[in-house]
Enzyme design. Structure first.
Site, PDB file in Angstrom:
ATOM      1  N   LYS A   1      -9.352   1.165  14.921  1.00 20.89           N
ATOM      2  CA  LYS A   1      -7.927   1.418  15.190  1.00 20.89           C
ATOM      3  C   LYS A   1      -7.661   1.433  16.693  1.00 20.89           C
ATOM      4  O   LYS A   1      -6.664   0.898  17.171  1.00 20.89           O
ATOM      5  CB  LYS A   1      -7.500   2.756  14.566  1.00 20.89           C
ATOM      6  CG  LYS A   1      -7.315   2.700  13.064  1.00 20.89           C
ATOM      7  CD  LYS A   1      -6.084   1.852  12.732  1.00 20.89           C
ATOM      8  CE  LYS A   1      -5.685   1.917  11.300  1.00 20.89           C
ATOM      9  NZ  LYS A   1      -4.607   0.968  10.949  1.00 20.89           N
TER      10      LYS A   1
ATOM     11  N   GLY B   1       0.826  -1.212   0.000  1.00 21.38           N
ATOM     12  CA  GLY B   1       0.000   0.000   0.000  1.00 21.38           C
ATOM     13  C   GLY B   1       0.858   1.259   0.000  1.00 21.38           C
ATOM     14  O   GLY B   1       2.090   1.190  -0.052  1.00 21.38           O
TER      15      GLY B   1
ATOM     16  N   TYR C   1     -14.119   3.445  11.666  1.00 20.66           N
ATOM     17  CA  TYR C   1     -12.690   3.305  11.337  1.00 20.66           C
ATOM     18  C   TYR C   1     -11.828   3.634  12.564  1.00 20.66           C
ATOM     19  O   TYR C   1     -10.964   2.848  12.970  1.00 20.66           O
ATOM     20  CB  TYR C   1     -12.324   4.237  10.173  1.00 20.66           C
ATOM     21  CG  TYR C   1     -10.839   4.406  10.001  1.00 20.66           C
ATOM     22  CD1 TYR C   1     -10.044   3.340   9.602  1.00 20.66           C
ATOM     23  CD2 TYR C   1     -10.223   5.640  10.254  1.00 20.66           C
ATOM     24  CE1 TYR C   1      -8.665   3.495   9.469  1.00 20.66           C
ATOM     25  CE2 TYR C   1      -8.858   5.798  10.116  1.00 20.66           C
ATOM     26  CZ  TYR C   1      -8.082   4.722   9.723  1.00 20.66           C
ATOM     27  OH  TYR C   1      -6.728   4.876   9.605  1.00 20.66           O
TER      28      TYR C   1
ATOM     29  N   SER D   1      -3.715   5.801  13.829  1.00 19.02           N
ATOM     30  CA  SER D   1      -4.208   7.028  13.205  1.00 19.02           C
ATOM     31  C   SER D   1      -4.661   8.023  14.261  1.00 19.02           C
ATOM     32  O   SER D   1      -5.172   7.634  15.325  1.00 19.02           O
ATOM     33  CB  SER D   1      -5.390   6.651  12.309  1.00 19.02           C
ATOM     34  OG  SER D   1      -6.146   7.794  11.997  1.00 19.02           O
TER      35      SER D   1
ATOM     36  N   LEU E   1      -7.354  14.573   0.011  1.00 22.73           N
ATOM     37  CA  LEU E   1      -7.106  15.819  -0.710  1.00 22.73           C
ATOM     38  C   LEU E   1      -5.961  15.742  -1.730  1.00 22.73           C
ATOM     39  O   LEU E   1      -6.136  16.125  -2.896  1.00 22.73           O
ATOM     40  CB  LEU E   1      -6.831  16.932   0.313  1.00 22.73           C
ATOM     41  CG  LEU E   1      -6.681  18.333  -0.248  1.00 22.73           C
ATOM     42  CD1 LEU E   1      -7.963  18.790  -0.932  1.00 22.73           C
ATOM     43  CD2 LEU E   1      -6.295  19.311   0.864  1.00 22.73           C
TER      44      LEU E   1
HETATM   45  N1  UDP Z   1     -10.983  17.972   1.485  1.00 26.79           N
HETATM   46  C1  UDP Z   1     -11.586  18.796   0.533  1.00 26.79           C
HETATM   47  N2  UDP Z   1     -11.984  18.217  -0.640  1.00 26.79           N
HETATM   48  C2  UDP Z   1     -11.844  16.879  -0.907  1.00 26.79           C
HETATM   49  C3  UDP Z   1     -11.213  16.070   0.067  1.00 26.79           C
HETATM   50  C4  UDP Z   1     -10.799  16.655   1.247  1.00 26.79           C
HETATM   51  O1  UDP Z   1     -11.763  20.008   0.732  1.00 26.79           O
HETATM   52  O2  UDP Z   1     -12.258  16.432  -1.972  1.00 26.79           O
HETATM   53  C5  UDP Z   1     -10.522  18.575   2.756  1.00 26.79           C
HETATM   54  C6  UDP Z   1     -11.135  17.955   4.007  1.00 26.79           C
HETATM   55  O3  UDP Z   1     -12.366  18.586   4.335  1.00 26.79           O
HETATM   56  C7  UDP Z   1     -10.027  18.215   5.041  1.00 26.79           C
HETATM   57  C8  UDP Z   1      -8.743  18.139   4.229  1.00 26.79           C
HETATM   58  O4  UDP Z   1      -9.137  18.343   2.858  1.00 26.79           O
HETATM   59  O5  UDP Z   1     -10.128  19.515   5.587  1.00 26.79           O
HETATM   60  C9  UDP Z   1      -8.031  16.804   4.320  1.00 26.79           C
HETATM   61  O6  UDP Z   1      -8.940  15.779   3.992  1.00 26.79           O
HETATM   62  P1  UDP Z   1      -8.448  14.282   3.749  1.00 26.79           P
HETATM   63  O7  UDP Z   1      -9.653  13.472   3.330  1.00 26.79           O
HETATM   64  O8  UDP Z   1      -7.274  14.267   2.836  1.00 26.79           O
HETATM   65  O9  UDP Z   1      -7.926  13.821   5.178  1.00 26.79           O
HETATM   66  P2  UDP Z   1      -8.700  13.722   6.591  1.00 26.79           P
HETATM   67  O10 UDP Z   1      -8.015  14.708   7.474  1.00 26.79           O
HETATM   68  O11 UDP Z   1     -10.130  14.023   6.393  1.00 26.79           O
HETATM   69  O12 UDP Z   1      -8.452  12.328   7.025  1.00 26.79           O
END
Ligand code: UDP
Length: 333
Positions: free
Chosen positions: A152, A10, A148, A124, A199
């Site tokens: 963990k 992964g 989730y 996590s 993101l």
């Molecule tokens: N985020 C966003 N658009 C997306 C995915 C994530 O604006 O399509 C934002 C999300 O709300 C958070 C940040 O990006 O503030 C990180 O999100 P991610 O899913 O990468 O990690 P998380 O901290 O949620 O596990």
């Protein structure tokens, strides 16, 4: 020294495998190839200048797991195999408990069978739930708010009881904040077979033309620019933390450590960094907040730096640059 990495194909696991190779360890990978392409094994073999044994094994299959762990007889196990999507964990909670909890119990049984007493766990920051204070320290209440995170935390608790049960067992639980970026040379990025919902990989897909645009999930948070803030830790730094934690597992103790930079970065700041490095405009539009998302979270990494030494060498900018390279995307020089 032999180190077995479950989930070694992964995103996080393969980067740890690369770091182990860079540090001269003999490596075993145990993976069911559910989320990684089969070519990753040969790719890793080519990239990692080390002895590498691969077991295509699922942690939920104890009958296959026990002989595989025994055959490799690791000195240390790094347990990365698991399911990791919060959204998916609401849809399939039992799968999360099956893989992340029962899989951990199976692994501990297999380690007992093979006489292995040292374990590092890919945990996590979701085990903390909504932040009651910031930065989050390791003694923050453990109150996960989704299946989730609960899976963990259960796995952590089981490991702790396993560690206490016999003399000489050492466990290091590493609570990741947001791992991003790619190994500088080996370019092992976050390119899941399953649809991306984080993101960084989503932005890379937008820049690669595989998605029309990015949804900014909320711009009305009480943060300086209104978007969510996270602690993005470069995958190479996170891998290095694992290498350093190996020595810690020789001590008969249970150690829980945050792995993060200690600094929050907003969604808009991440987008700006990607735009600067790619010299391209990211098509982004504001959407409602994602259920369960918090405004801001970031680690106190004081304890982990004290225990492991300073492992934070890269910035968010470095993570953006390496993500673009790993995704084969043009970079602005
Ligand atoms: N985020 C966003 N658009 C997306 C995915 C994530 O604006 O399509 C934002 C999300 O709300 C958070 C940040 O990006 O503030 C990180 O999100 P991610 O899913 O990468 O990690 P998380 O901290 O949620 O596990």
């Amino acid at each position: 020294m032999k180190v077995l990495v479950t989930g070694g194909c992964g995103y996080v696991g393969s980067n740890i495998v690369a770091a182990l190779g860079d540090n001269g360890y003999t490596i075993g990978i145990l993976d069911n190839l559910a989320t990684a392409p089969v070519e990753i094994v040969e790719d890793l073999r080519a990239k990692v200048d080390a002895k590498l044994t691969f077991f295509e094994t699922d942690v939920t299959h104890i009958e296959a797991l026990k002989p595989a762990v025994k055959a490799f007889s690791p000195h240390v196990v790094i347990h990365c195999a698991g399911l990791k999507s919060i959204a998916d964990s609401w849809q399939n909670p039992l799968a999360y408990f099956d893989v992340n909890v029962s899989g951990t119990i199976n692994l501990l049984k297999a380690m007992d069978y093979a006489g292995c007493t040292r374990l590092i766990f890919s945990s996590s920051a979701t085990v903390y739930g909504d932040p009651e204070f910031l930065p989050i320290t390791e003694d923050h209440p453990l109150a996960p708010i989704n299946p989730y995170g609960r899976s963990k935390l259960m796995a952590e608790m089981i490991m702790h009881d396993w560690q206490r049960k016999a003399e000489g067992r050492g466990v290091a639980v590493l609570r990741y904040f947001n791992p991003v970026g790619a190994h500088h040379d080996h370019l092992l990025g976050d390119n899941p077979k399953t649809p991306a919902n984080n993101l960084f990989p989503i932005i890379c897909q937008v820049l690669a033309g595989q998605r029309e645009g990015l949804s900014i999930l909320g711009d009305d948070y009480p943060t300086p620019d209104g978007t969510g803030e996270r602690d993005y830790i470069h995958i190479t730094d996170l891998s290095e933390a694992h290498i350093r934690a190996i020595a810690k597992t020789a001590e008969p103790a249970f150690l829980a450590l945050n792995i993060g930079t200690g600094k929050p970065t907003s969604v808009r700041q991440v987008i700006a960094e990607f735009e600067r490095h790619s010299n391209a405009q990211i098509n982004a539009r504001i959407e409602p907040r994602r259920p369960g998302d918090v405004a801001t979270t970031f680690a106190s990494n004081q304890l982990s730096v004290e225990k492991l030494g300073d492992y934070v060498h890269n910035t968010t900018e470095d993570a953006v640059a390496s993500s673009l390279r790993a995704a084969g995307l043009k970079q602005h020089s």
